[in-house]
Design an enzyme around this catalytic site. Structure first.
Site, PDB file in Angstrom:
ATOM      1  N   LYS A  42     -77.660  43.236  37.357  1.00 16.85           N
ATOM      2  CA  LYS A  42     -77.995  44.631  37.092  1.00 16.85           C
ATOM      3  C   LYS A  42     -76.831  45.270  36.374  1.00 16.85           C
ATOM      4  CE  LYS A  42     -81.561  47.300  37.973  1.00 16.85           C
ATOM      5  NZ  LYS A  42     -82.956  46.870  38.148  1.00 16.85           N
TER       6      LYS A  42
HETATM    7  P1  NAD Z   1     -87.759  56.261  34.720  1.00 14.60           P
HETATM    8  O1  NAD Z   1     -86.440  56.759  34.332  1.00 14.60           O
HETATM    9  O2  NAD Z   1     -88.768  55.929  33.665  1.00 14.60           O
HETATM   10  O3  NAD Z   1     -88.472  57.314  35.718  1.00 14.60           O
HETATM   11  C1  NAD Z   1     -87.852  57.789  36.872  1.00 14.60           C
HETATM   12  C2  NAD Z   1     -88.694  58.923  37.447  1.00 14.60           C
HETATM   13  O4  NAD Z   1     -88.118  59.362  38.684  1.00 14.60           O
HETATM   14  C3  NAD Z   1     -88.741  60.164  36.537  1.00 14.60           C
HETATM   15  O5  NAD Z   1     -90.034  60.730  36.585  1.00 14.60           O
HETATM   16  C4  NAD Z   1     -87.734  61.101  37.186  1.00 14.60           C
HETATM   17  O6  NAD Z   1     -88.018  62.471  36.924  1.00 14.60           O
HETATM   18  C5  NAD Z   1     -87.955  60.769  38.654  1.00 14.60           C
HETATM   19  N1  NAD Z   1     -86.832  61.147  39.488  1.00 14.60           N
HETATM   20  C6  NAD Z   1     -85.509  61.027  39.213  1.00 14.60           C
HETATM   21  N2  NAD Z   1     -84.783  61.534  40.225  1.00 14.60           N
HETATM   22  C7  NAD Z   1     -85.680  61.945  41.153  1.00 14.60           C
HETATM   23  C8  NAD Z   1     -85.549  62.563  42.434  1.00 14.60           C
HETATM   24  N3  NAD Z   1     -84.348  62.880  42.940  1.00 14.60           N
HETATM   25  N4  NAD Z   1     -86.679  62.819  43.120  1.00 14.60           N
HETATM   26  C9  NAD Z   1     -87.892  62.540  42.595  1.00 14.60           C
HETATM   27  N5  NAD Z   1     -88.071  61.966  41.398  1.00 14.60           N
HETATM   28  C10 NAD Z   1     -86.978  61.695  40.694  1.00 14.60           C
HETATM   29  O7  NAD Z   1     -87.485  55.001  35.669  1.00 14.60           O
HETATM   30  P2  NAD Z   1     -88.453  53.786  36.000  1.00 14.60           P
HETATM   31  O8  NAD Z   1     -88.167  52.696  35.044  1.00 14.60           O
HETATM   32  O9  NAD Z   1     -89.840  54.290  36.168  1.00 14.60           O
HETATM   33  O10 NAD Z   1     -87.859  53.301  37.404  1.00 14.60           O
HETATM   34  C11 NAD Z   1     -88.259  53.891  38.635  1.00 14.60           C
HETATM   35  C12 NAD Z   1     -87.922  52.930  39.773  1.00 14.60           C
HETATM   36  O11 NAD Z   1     -88.596  51.695  39.570  1.00 14.60           O
HETATM   37  C13 NAD Z   1     -86.441  52.577  39.914  1.00 14.60           C
HETATM   38  O12 NAD Z   1     -86.152  52.376  41.278  1.00 14.60           O
HETATM   39  C14 NAD Z   1     -86.347  51.264  39.168  1.00 14.60           C
HETATM   40  O13 NAD Z   1     -85.235  50.482  39.594  1.00 14.60           O
HETATM   41  C15 NAD Z   1     -87.654  50.650  39.580  1.00 14.60           C
HETATM   42  N6  NAD Z   1     -88.110  49.548  38.708  1.00 14.60           N
HETATM   43  C16 NAD Z   1     -88.344  49.777  37.374  1.00 14.60           C
HETATM   44  C17 NAD Z   1     -88.807  48.726  36.580  1.00 14.60           C
HETATM   45  C18 NAD Z   1     -89.157  48.920  35.125  1.00 14.60           C
HETATM   46  O14 NAD Z   1     -89.720  48.005  34.534  1.00 14.60           O
HETATM   47  N7  NAD Z   1     -88.885  50.059  34.520  1.00 14.60           N
HETATM   48  C19 NAD Z   1     -89.008  47.451  37.133  1.00 14.60           C
HETATM   49  C20 NAD Z   1     -88.771  47.269  38.494  1.00 14.60           C
HETATM   50  C21 NAD Z   1     -88.333  48.331  39.263  1.00 14.60           C
END
Ligand code: NAD
Length: 418
Positions: A107
């Site tokens: 990561k």
């Molecule tokens: P992103 O940046 O696209 O979206 C994050 C979302 O969370 C946004 O809508 C943001 O406004 C919201 N957010 C941020 N802080 C917040 C808070 N304090 N309270 C409520 N909402 C809040 O990120 P993502 O890629 O969608 O990732 C989200 C989660 O999924 C993370 O934990 C990431 O590690 C996990 N994840 C992502 C992927 C991927 O392919 N993108 C894969 C596996 C896991």
């Protein structure tokens, strides 16, 4: 009362220790798997638009690479810390092992606030960070992907920077790229599509009819917004609550996700969505619903709020949303939690397909990607469910038992060098 563990790395190690106990791992194997293999800290300057030079700190951590090259996303956030990146790297190792794809875990992250930076500043930060970590990353060694606040464009800049140094295009150095430069069909939706498959399977196991289920999703980014859309369009679930960093919106009669998507795009957030009631992110988690899908960040379900969570099914689309204390409170009252290392593994699965396509310079159709993703997620869910039934443990422990055993086996076979 004992103090609740919320340092993500402590949580990750505590989860590993429990699995190691149950598996009866040797002291040596525990010692090897408890620690990340490599940790790189980089401090680097970036010229800002006003001419000032600011220093930024970034990390790249590789936890274990015995099953294949390191794989894991890059996160931009003011909250990034070395312990957070370590935890996320360790979870990547287990995640790749749960779905049996040949990658190890890594990561990366940069401490920054991308919402207060221009596109040009983000590009310069990304290119410099990519250069700083280029001593670790590469198509055979360590392959980044998007995570919180990074996206296909950021991956494109990393791919271009790495390629400029090599003198030729190296698309396989990152995944989650735009299609035009070697990205894969289906990658943008992949994590959410994986969440959809495990949600469907878990509902089936519990005898829940998806079309009769109300669902709350926290986070409206890549994972949260697409999950909400797919659950509404393909499983016919009723989405009653959504949120982003600005807060949540609730309507017991259901929210039209396509409208919420358009609104959020136009207004920059969900705040003020018509036909919905405003709730805080804390209130959102406690709303009455059948399924709750945290898809934002760590430590959302804790010892403080777990007893007030109404959902009987929790699908961890985010990484590390549940603390160990909340986990045991929820398990004790019979809630089912589909753990992050399984629930959100669809992203890394299609990243694997993207990497294979880039290396072979041979690209697959979206339907082929989605159907292979579906097979892997379904098979992995069933393997985890069967393991948890056989061992009379939670789905989380079932997933850990499968994953840790696979990584330990590879580590054992390879032996201790020299
Ligand atoms: P992103 O940046 O696209 O979206 C994050 C979302 O969370 C946004 O809508 C943001 O406004 C919201 N957010 C941020 N802080 C917040 C808070 N304090 N309270 C409520 N909402 C809040 O990120 P993502 O890629 O969608 O990732 C989200 C989660 O999924 C993370 O934990 C990431 O590690 C996990 N994840 C992502 C992927 C991927 O392919 N993108 C894969 C596996 C896991």
């Amino acid at each position: 009362m004992a103090i609740e563990i919320v340092n993500p790395y402590d949580v990750a190690v505590a989860q590993f220790d429990e699995a190691a106990d149950r598996l009866g791992l040797s002291q040596a194997m525990r010692a090897i798997l408890r620690k990340p293999k490599r940790e790189l800290i980089v401090n680097f300057p970036v010229r800002m638009d006003n001419g000032d030079v600011e220093m930024f700190t970034g990390y790249r951590v590789q936890h274990n690479i015995n099953r294949g090259p390191a794989k894991g996303g890059i996160r931009y956030s003011p909250e990034v810390s070395l312990d957070e990146v370590r935890a996320l790297a360790m979870w990547m190792t287990w995640k790749c092992a749960v779905v049996a794809i040949p990658f190890g875990g890594a990561k990366g992250g940069v401490i920054c606030d991308p919402h207060h930076m221009s596109r040009a500043e983000l590009e310069r930060l990304t290119r410099r960070y990519a250069t700083e970590i280029s001593i670790l990353i590469g198509p055979d060694s360590d392959i980044p992907a998007p995570d919180m606040n990074t996206n296909p464009q950021v991956m494109g800049w990393i791919m271009d920077t790495y390629s400029m140094h090599a003198g030729y295009s190296v698309p396989a150095v990152v995944t989650g790229k735009p299609l035009a430069i070697g990205g894969s069909e289906g990658r943008l939706e992949a994590t959410a599509r994986g969440v959809l498959v495990v949600t469907r399977e878990a509902m089936r196991d519990r005898g829940m009819q998806p079309e009769a289920c109300s669902v709350v999703v926290q986070g409206f980014g890549n994972v949260g917004s697409i999950t909400a859309r797919l659950l509404q369009d393909e499983l016919k679930c009723k989405i009653v609550g959504l949120s982003d960093i600005s807060g949540g919106v609730y309507n017991a009669r259901g929210i039209e996700v396509h409208r919420a998507l358009r609104y959020s795009k136009e207004h920059g957030s969900l705040k003020g969505l018509p036909d919905s009631e405003h709730v805080t992110n804390a209130e959102l988690l406690e709303l009455p619903c059948d399924a709750l899908i945290p898809a934002a960040l760590e430590n959302q379900l804790t010892g403080r709020n777990a007893s007030r969570i109404k959902a009987n099914l929790i699908i961890e689309a985010a990484n590390g949303p549940t603390t160990p204390e909340a986990d045991s409170i929820l398990n004790d009252r019979g809630a089912i939690i589909v753990p992050d290392i399984l629930a959100n593994a669809g992203g890394v699965t299609v990243s694997y397909f993207e990497w294979v396509q880039d290396l072979q310079r041979f690209f697959w159709a979206e339907q082929q990607i989605n159907s292979q993703l579906e097979n892997i997620m379904e098979r992995s869910y069933q393997a985890v469910r069967n393991k948890s039934q056989e061992q009379e443990c939670s789905l989380r422990m079932g997933a850990y038992l499968l994953a840790v055993a696979r990584v330990a086996e590879a580590t054992e076979i390879r032996g201790v060098y020299p």
